[in-house]
Scaffold this motif. Sequence first.
Motif, PDB file in Angstrom:
ATOM      1  N   ASN A 168       0.794  -1.233   0.000  1.00  0.00           N
ATOM      2  CA  ASN A 168       0.000   0.000   0.000  1.00  0.00           C
ATOM      3  C   ASN A 168       0.830   1.290   0.000  1.00  0.00           C
ATOM      4  OD1 ASN A 168      -2.619   1.062  -0.136  1.00  0.00           O
ATOM      5  ND2 ASN A 168      -2.629   1.554   2.040  1.00  0.00           N
ATOM      6  N   VAL A 169       2.046   1.217  -0.578  1.00  0.00           N
ATOM      7  CA  VAL A 169       2.851   2.439  -0.662  1.00  0.00           C
ATOM      8  C   VAL A 169       2.754   3.087  -2.035  1.00  0.00           C
ATOM      9  CG1 VAL A 169       4.486   1.756   1.137  1.00  0.00           C
ATOM     10  CG2 VAL A 169       4.940   1.124  -1.254  1.00  0.00           C
ATOM     11  N   GLY A 170       2.057   2.428  -2.989  1.00  0.00           N
ATOM     12  CA  GLY A 170       1.843   3.050  -4.293  1.00  0.00           C
ATOM     13  C   GLY A 170       2.592   2.407  -5.438  1.00  0.00           C
ATOM     14  N   LYS A 171       3.142   1.213  -5.246  1.00  0.00           N
ATOM     15  CA  LYS A 171       3.913   0.572  -6.312  1.00  0.00           C
ATOM     16  C   LYS A 171       3.048   0.279  -7.540  1.00  0.00           C
ATOM     17  CE  LYS A 171       5.348  -2.967  -3.916  1.00  0.00           C
ATOM     18  NZ  LYS A 171       4.530  -2.686  -2.718  1.00  0.00           N
ATOM     19  N   SER A 172       1.867  -0.276  -7.317  1.00  0.00           N
ATOM     20  CA  SER A 172       0.996  -0.629  -8.441  1.00  0.00           C
ATOM     21  C   SER A 172       0.551   0.603  -9.220  1.00  0.00           C
ATOM     22  CB  SER A 172      -0.232  -1.404  -7.934  1.00  0.00           C
ATOM     23  OG  SER A 172       0.143  -2.634  -7.364  1.00  0.00           O
ATOM     24  N   THR A 173       0.313   1.675  -8.493  1.00  0.00           N
ATOM     25  CA  THR A 173      -0.090   2.918  -9.163  1.00  0.00           C
ATOM     26  C   THR A 173       1.034   3.454 -10.028  1.00  0.00           C
ATOM     27  OG1 THR A 173      -1.503   3.440  -7.261  1.00  0.00           O
ATOM     28  CG2 THR A 173      -1.046   5.221  -8.808  1.00  0.00           C
ATOM     29  N   ILE A 174       2.256   3.411  -9.504  1.00  0.00           N
ATOM     30  CA  ILE A 174       3.414   3.862 -10.279  1.00  0.00           C
ATOM     31  C   ILE A 174       3.576   3.013 -11.534  1.00  0.00           C
ATOM     32  CG2 ILE A 174       5.947   4.023 -10.263  1.00  0.00           C
ATOM     33  CD1 ILE A 174       5.729   4.764  -7.269  1.00  0.00           C
ATOM     34  N   LEU A 175       3.413   1.695 -11.398  1.00  0.00           N
ATOM     35  CA  LEU A 175       3.527   0.806 -12.555  1.00  0.00           C
ATOM     36  C   LEU A 175       2.471   1.142 -13.600  1.00  0.00           C
ATOM     37  CD1 LEU A 175       4.854  -1.820 -13.778  1.00  0.00           C
ATOM     38  CD2 LEU A 175       2.927  -3.045 -12.771  1.00  0.00           C
ATOM     39  N   SER A 176       1.233   1.384 -13.165  1.00  0.00           N
ATOM     40  CA  SER A 176       0.151   1.653 -14.114  1.00  0.00           C
ATOM     41  C   SER A 176       0.372   2.964 -14.863  1.00  0.00           C
ATOM     42  CB  SER A 176      -1.196   1.682 -13.382  1.00  0.00           C
ATOM     43  OG  SER A 176      -1.266   2.774 -12.493  1.00  0.00           O
ATOM     44  N   ILE A 177       0.993   3.932 -14.201  1.00  0.00           N
ATOM     45  CA  ILE A 177       1.268   5.227 -14.847  1.00  0.00           C
ATOM     46  C   ILE A 177       2.453   5.107 -15.802  1.00  0.00           C
ATOM     47  CG2 ILE A 177       2.036   7.604 -14.436  1.00  0.00           C
ATOM     48  CD1 ILE A 177       0.567   7.416 -11.708  1.00  0.00           C
ATOM     49  N   ALA A 178       3.486   4.378 -15.350  1.00  0.00           N
ATOM     50  CA  ALA A 178       4.731   4.296 -16.121  1.00  0.00           C
ATOM     51  C   ALA A 178       4.618   3.385 -17.327  1.00  0.00           C
ATOM     52  CB  ALA A 178       5.865   3.815 -15.217  1.00  0.00           C
ATOM     53  N   THR A 179       3.684   2.429 -17.281  1.00  0.00           N
ATOM     54  CA  THR A 179       3.574   1.437 -18.352  1.00  0.00           C
ATOM     55  C   THR A 179       2.111   1.283 -18.757  1.00  0.00           C
ATOM     56  OG1 THR A 179       3.159  -0.523 -16.992  1.00  0.00           O
ATOM     57  CG2 THR A 179       5.445   0.204 -17.175  1.00  0.00           C
ATOM     58  N   SER A 180       1.887   0.354 -19.669  1.00  0.00           N
ATOM     59  CA  SER A 180       0.515   0.060 -20.087  1.00  0.00           C
ATOM     60  C   SER A 180      -0.084  -1.069 -19.259  1.00  0.00           C
ATOM     61  CB  SER A 180       0.490  -0.327 -21.569  1.00  0.00           C
ATOM     62  OG  SER A 180       1.325  -1.444 -21.787  1.00  0.00           O
ATOM     63  N   ALA A 181       0.638  -1.514 -18.242  1.00  0.00           N
ATOM     64  CA  ALA A 181       0.135  -2.597 -17.389  1.00  0.00           C
ATOM     65  C   ALA A 181      -1.086  -2.122 -16.620  1.00  0.00           C
ATOM     66  CB  ALA A 181       1.219  -3.060 -16.423  1.00  0.00           C
ATOM     67  N   LYS A 182      -1.977  -3.061 -16.314  1.00  0.00           N
ATOM     68  CA  LYS A 182      -3.200  -2.713 -15.585  1.00  0.00           C
ATOM     69  C   LYS A 182      -3.307  -3.566 -14.315  1.00  0.00           C
ATOM     70  CE  LYS A 182      -5.817  -1.238 -19.645  1.00  0.00           C
ATOM     71  NZ  LYS A 182      -4.656  -1.255 -20.550  1.00  0.00           N
ATOM     72  N   PRO A 183      -2.452  -3.279 -13.332  1.00  0.00           N
ATOM     73  CA  PRO A 183      -2.507  -4.061 -12.093  1.00  0.00           C
ATOM     74  C   PRO A 183      -3.742  -3.720 -11.275  1.00  0.00           C
ATOM     75  CG  PRO A 183      -0.974  -2.242 -11.848  1.00  0.00           C
ATOM     76  CD  PRO A 183      -1.418  -2.231 -13.284  1.00  0.00           C
ATOM     77  N   LYS A 184      -4.147  -4.654 -10.410  1.00  0.00           N
ATOM     78  CA  LYS A 184      -5.265  -4.402  -9.509  1.00  0.00           C
ATOM     79  C   LYS A 184      -4.806  -3.414  -8.446  1.00  0.00           C
ATOM     80  CE  LYS A 184      -8.331  -6.900  -6.343  1.00  0.00           C
ATOM     81  NZ  LYS A 184      -8.606  -8.213  -5.724  1.00  0.00           N
ATOM     82  N   ILE A 185      -5.556  -2.344  -8.273  1.00  0.00           N
ATOM     83  CA  ILE A 185      -5.174  -1.299  -7.323  1.00  0.00           C
ATOM     84  C   ILE A 185      -6.333  -1.016  -6.379  1.00  0.00           C
ATOM     85  CG2 ILE A 185      -4.436   1.104  -7.078  1.00  0.00           C
ATOM     86  CD1 ILE A 185      -3.307   0.899  -9.951  1.00  0.00           C
ATOM     87  N   ALA A 186      -6.045  -1.049  -5.082  1.00  0.00           N
ATOM     88  CA  ALA A 186      -7.056  -0.707  -4.088  1.00  0.00           C
ATOM     89  C   ALA A 186      -6.341  -0.321  -2.800  1.00  0.00           C
ATOM     90  CB  ALA A 186      -8.003  -1.880  -3.845  1.00  0.00           C
ATOM     91  N   ASN A 187      -7.077   0.298  -1.903  1.00  0.00           N
ATOM     92  CA  ASN A 187      -6.471   0.827  -0.691  1.00  0.00           C
ATOM     93  C   ASN A 187      -6.558  -0.165   0.460  1.00  0.00           C
ATOM     94  OD1 ASN A 187      -5.214   2.665   0.957  1.00  0.00           O
ATOM     95  ND2 ASN A 187      -7.143   3.585   1.628  1.00  0.00           N
TER      96      ASN A 187
END
Length: 425
Positions: A168-187
């Motif tokens: 929950n530090v924001g890794k998935s969000t960074i990945l989704s912004i930096a790439t076209s990957a669509k990881p599951k993101i929730a709080n």
Amino acid sequence: MFVDKARIFVKAGKGGDGSASFRKEKYVPAGGPDGGDGGDGGDLIFEVDAGLRTLMDFRYKRTYIAEDGENGKGKKMFGKDAKDLILRVPPGTIVRDEKTNLIIADLTDSGQRAIIAKGGKGGKGNVHFTTATRQAPNFAESGGHPEERWVILELKLLADVGLVGFPNVGKSTILSIATSAKPKIANYHFTTITPNLGVVEIDKKSFVLADIPGLIEGAHEGIGLGLEFLRHVERTKLLIHVVDVSGIEGRDPLEDFNKINDELRHYDQRLAKKPQIVAANKIDLLSDTENFDKFKKAIEEQGYEVFPLSAATKEGIEQLLRYVANRLDEIQEEPIYEEEETFKYYKLDEQEKNQIIVRRENDYYVVEGKPVEKLMYSTNLSDMDSLRYFQNFLRKRGIVDELKALGIHDGDTVKIYDFEFEYYD
């Protein structure tokens, strides 16, 4: 479903048996031997398929056996060699022998192949056993034994850069912004339970970025999902250590940073020595810069670069990625394993293949070993020439001498696999 570990049984094909055949032609009343050789058994091969991403195929089927070689035939017709059985695996797959835990193959490049189990050689036909005194051998050689073993498959992601940090530090969000990957993101904690990959393209450069699931204290001891995912960090060239500097959850960012590095260090010292960049995320939630300044100073004193950013507003992400792309050009790729381990491919020892065991067991004597088993099933017990060949083999290999050393007497029973014999000197 992402599957990154599997245990399977693999067995190559047995060699085809040689033929004990004789010419039967018109006007040839006493035709000689014409038995052909058996074909080789199929090898069991692993091949890298760049289109695969998981070991899912091995989750439901766990036994793989290659074809046996075809038996030899009369008229010196050789049996066909069996087709190899090729199993496709994703890039980054390591194959270990379960018994020894040694690496059999480290498969990284598309199309790369490795023989995991070698097929048995075809047996010789009776044409090979003629001598000056044995003109019509009524026996042939059975096919060779195939290799078989249980193996452990481990998938280690082939990413250039790994995102590490607490949940929950924001890794998935960074990945989704930096790439076209669509990881599951929730709080909530442990949102990411499987690694995600994406390709970053910036300034005409590109690299693969992996979001490694969040680590917690004790991960190196198997707590949480630690051991399952720490191995995915091993192949990365550089780590982006994401830290929540806002402290919104009541955590100390510096303490979190040190704990994660402790986990990496305990798992493998080489991980802690990997180049590492610190991404100080969630700066948009800071009311002032005092806490961030303290954190940055402490981190820089440890020798790390710090990049303030906000995954929510995308602030600072482009600068971070540009720095990473340039830094990757400077990093020399290192082997994952120590050299002596990397290239110590496990194979059945030749001594083990040719080993013969002679022992006493209760009231009889036992003779075992691959060479004896193969000979036993090649012997025609109703043919005197075949029996002489069998007896000569036992003498030449020192088996008779070993039996005598164990105290065997005339009339004692010798057991060779499914056969029992009375011993007479």
